[in-house]
Design an enzyme around this catalytic site. Structure first.
Site, PDB file in Angstrom:
ATOM      1  N   SER A   1      25.739 -68.075   9.158  1.00  0.00           N
ATOM      2  CA  SER A   1      25.283 -68.806  10.325  1.00  0.00           C
ATOM      3  C   SER A   1      26.428 -69.158  11.264  1.00  0.00           C
ATOM      4  O   SER A   1      27.000 -68.284  11.906  1.00  0.00           O
ATOM      5  CB  SER A   1      24.534 -70.062   9.843  1.00  0.00           C
TER       6      SER A   1
ATOM      7  N   ASP B   1      35.414 -60.257  18.168  1.00  0.00           N
ATOM      8  CA  ASP B   1      35.082 -59.589  19.429  1.00  0.00           C
ATOM      9  C   ASP B   1      36.170 -59.799  20.481  1.00  0.00           C
ATOM     10  O   ASP B   1      36.473 -58.891  21.265  1.00  0.00           O
ATOM     11  CB  ASP B   1      33.738 -60.085  19.958  1.00  0.00           C
TER      12      ASP B   1
ATOM     13  N   LYS C   1      23.002 -64.383   8.291  1.00  0.00           N
ATOM     14  CA  LYS C   1      21.980 -65.279   8.827  1.00  0.00           C
ATOM     15  C   LYS C   1      22.199 -65.443  10.325  1.00  0.00           C
ATOM     16  O   LYS C   1      23.085 -66.158  10.758  1.00  0.00           O
ATOM     17  CB  LYS C   1      22.010 -66.646   8.159  1.00  0.00           C
TER      18      LYS C   1
END
Length: 727
Positions: free
Chosen positions: A491, A502, A517
């Site tokens: 999560s 990224d 998740k």
């Protein structure tokens, strides 16, 4: 030893599974919550046509909520009913050794396709009828196991037992069910008998001369105690309300694994765990051989100030003020904790059995207790003249009810300030086993390491994605960064790791993928008058999946998780513990990327990844971990042999593999880890807490995964520049 955790859960499952599910999100997948208010078009418009009883009211409200608010709702129809029916019976009887096949067939014929009707106002009958049959079959099994354990087992002939309920059908006769129990009890006895034989072989005291018959009887007695506590809990603690709560939770998790139903006491407990504080007495409890034992007392707490409570005391009963106290027989630790905690300045009365056997009642006034051991903490690793900072974050905690309460991102910022004063050259940020938490905090925390920009995209079932951004152009820490994850990083942890990856801001290291998740939940109370509320409600609360989040590159972390830049083998790699191993999980997808400006680190990340991955792949201990993990996962999923000699052979193979792993690890040089300057005795006024802190430091020194993080930083240090900068 083999991994028998799954077997243990199955043994205790009928009683404990619901409560474990309530805690599962806390030790594996703490839910991401949304700060913004969500409005449903047709929810909460009053109680028109509200059913007359509590169970029906809850069912109708939950049905409306799932149909009208869930991110990706399944059709609530006969097919959905059958799914819920099968899953609920599996929750009650996972090993298929309580219900008979005729019980299941009768129940399915009457109720299998009408649970959807109960969700739209039909009388709630299914869960009540199941409960009656379950209680009857449970009492039969209670009587039977005692009869079986009265007679010695023989382990000389070949026999196998299948304990995986997914591979079994329900027994057709009482005799078949009794045989299933006999084999299970025999296996549990064999485990303990074999262990005693191994100890006898090594012993030089009185154990060495004890007969095998005595050891076998002792093993049966141990199994008898375990079963006694299990059935005691089933009879005394697993009442009709508990069965109904489990049923509603089965309905919500059939929609998706993270939409969960919480009764009021479980919602309060969840909030306390998220905030890191609660109102209680300030004592640590432990389940010990059927008792709730006090293991430590927090200095300055109500328990400490009373002068009447000490380590080793057994709590027998808990009373709310002058009310009739609740006997804790059959209770587990979490059950007792929920009774002892409560509102500030209210009275709780503990009936205690002291170490000398005397029984006293101690009245205590609840006060705020801060679980500061669950907050972010840091240390220093010394390596070849370099100082490496280490931050451990157990979860993305936040006190949602208090705007001035503790928040993890401000705590991490404070730890960074302390580490920068120490003059660190690099940082390891440990998110292993971090199940997530506050979405707001993860966005702010990512902003500590990058300049302004998008961190995560959040999308509901009707709208385009909303981009959550860090709007602070400053960077709190701009040095080399390693983020550690594993299969239980979920999560919010995945949002953070994905953003760092990224942007190219740091290097992610860990198991082959994180948990996976990528859904967002919000707590919605069930209000008998208004339908729904944002506060805790007397009927309970549903953590409802409303949104899905996506990386800034457009891909979801749902199901696939985050793949680290550098993969390190671990013991759980082959266990089915991730989101992708859960049947009702939502699928992976992607949306358009959000424009963002990547960072250019002061090192060649491609070469760092190649050098580090080659080193790990050639490391003998990680090669052995990979082989051992694969082997142990196979051992935990096959038929169990009930022949003593064959069992001993399999145990010896496992011990040999584990010993080899231990011997290689012992040959390694420990890391030089120390507390931050001035924090060596940070809990000197609380001896147990200080001891745990010192043990934490020692465990860091032995951690071979942190060691790999240090080695990756050494590779970075060997390159010219060490400061990450924006392109």
């Amino acid at each position: 030893m083999p991994c028998h955790f799954t077997l243990f859960l199955n043994l205790m499952h009928p009683t404990f599974k619901y409560w474990l599910n309530m805690r599962r999100i806390s030790i594996i997948v703490l839910l991401v919550t949304v700060a913004s208010v969500v409005t449903f078009q047709s929810l909460g418009k009053g109680k028109q046509g509200a059913p007359p009883d509590k169970y029906s009211t809850i069912m109708v409200l939950v049905g409306r909520m799932l149909a009208e608010g869930h991110y990706s709702p399944q059709q609530i129809d006969d097919q959905f009913s059958v799914k819920v029916f099968d899953r609920y019976l599996d929750e009650l009887d996972p090993e298929k050794n309580f219900f008979l096949k005729s019980d299941v067939e009768l129940l399915k014929k009457k109720h299998g396709n009408r649970i959807d009707d109960e969700l739209t106002g039909a009388p709630v009958l299914f869960v009540k009828e199941v409960g009656v049959i379950f209680n009857k079959r449970m009492l039969e099994a209670d009587a039977f196991y005692k009869k079986v354990l009265q007679m010695p087992f023989t382990f000389s002939t070949f026999e196998e037992v299948q304990l995986d309920g997914d591979k079994l059908d329900y027994p057709t006769t009482l005799a078949e069910r009794e045989e299933r129990w006999r084999q299970k009890l025999k296996y549990l006895t064999l485990e303990r008998y074999a262990e005693s034989l191994e100890l006898k072989r090594k012993a030089t005291d009185s154990l060495a001369i004890r007969s095998e018959a005595d050891l076998e009887k002792e093993a049966r007695d141990k199994v008898g105690k375990i079963m006694s506590r299990t059935f005691e809990r089933l009879q005394l603690k697993f009442n009709e309300d508990d069965k109904f709560n489990l049923f509603v939770n089965t309905i919500t998790t059939t929609m998706d694994p993270h939409s969960e139903f919480m009764p009021p006491v479980d919602k309060r407990y969840f909030d306390e765990e998220m905030s890191g504080q609660f109102y209680g007495i300030g004592a640590t409890l432990q389940y010990d051989d059927g008792n709730i034992k006090i293991t430590s007392v927090v200095t300055g707490s109500p328990a400490y100030k009373s002068g009447k409570i000490q380590n080793g005391d057994i709590i027998i009963k808990v009373g709310q003020g002058a009310e009739e106290p609740v006997d804790l027989t059959g209770f587990m630790t979490t059950d007792a904790v929920k009774l002892i905690r409560g509102k500030k300045d209210t009275e709780v009365r503990l009936t205690i059995r002291k170490l000398d056997g005397t029984i006293i009642t101690v009245p205590l006034i609840r006060d705020k207790i801060v679980q500061d051991e669950g907050y972010a903490r840091s240390a220093i690793v010394a390596e070849n003249g370099k100082k490496i900072g280490y931050i451990y974050l157990p979860d993305f905690y936040a006190d949602f009810d208090n705007p001035n309460g503790r928040r993890c991102f401000t705590d991490v910022a404070a730890e960074l300030d302390k580490l920068k004063k120490e003059g660190i050259d690099g940082l390891i940020f440990d998110l292993r086993n971090n199940g997530g938490g506050s979405l707001y905090d993860v966005v702010q925390m990512a902003g500590l390491f990058i300049a302004e920009g998008p961190i995560v995209q959040v999308k509901d079932r009707e709208r385009t994605a909303n981009i959550l951004k860090d709007r602070d152009r400053s960077v709190h820490y701009n040095g080399p960064l390693i983020v550690m994850v594993n299969e239980f990083s979920a999560s919010a942890s995945e949002i953070f790791a994905a953003a760092i990856q990224d942007y190219g801001r740091g290097i992610i290291i860990g198991s082959s993928s994180t948990y996976g998740k990528g859904t967002v939940q919000r707590n919605i109370g069930l209000d008998p008058q208004y339908g729904f509320s944002t506060t805790n409600a007397e009927l309970g609360t549903v953590k409802l999946t409303l949104q899905k989040f996506y990386r800034v590159n457009g891909g979801s972390t749902q199901l696939n998780g985050v793949t680290p830049d550098i993969i390190i083998p671990d013991n759980l790699e082959y266990m089915k513990v991730r989101e992708k191993d859960t049947k009702e999980s939502l699928p992976w997808d992607q949306i358009p990327k959000s424009p963002y400006i990547t960072w250019t680190p002061g090192y060649d990340i491609v070469s760092i990844k190649r050098i580090s991955q080659n080193r790990i792949d050639q490391d003998t201990i990680f090669q052995l971990i990979r082989r051992t993990a694969s082997y142990l996962s196979q051992q935990n999923s096959k038929l169990y042999n009930l022949q003593l000699q064959e069992y001993l052979k399999s145990q010896e193979k496992i011990r040999t593999a584990v010993k080899k792993l231990d011997s290689i690890q012992q040959g390694r040089e420990y890391l030089k880890v120390r507390p931050l300057s001035g924090e060596e005795n940070r809990w000197s006024t609380d001896a147990p807490k200080q001891e745990r802190y010192e043990r934490w430091i020692k465990n860091l020194q032995k951690d071979i995964y942190i060691d790999q993080g240090v080695k990756v930083l050494k590779d970075i240090f060997s390159q010219p520049s060490q400061i990450a900068r924006r392109a």
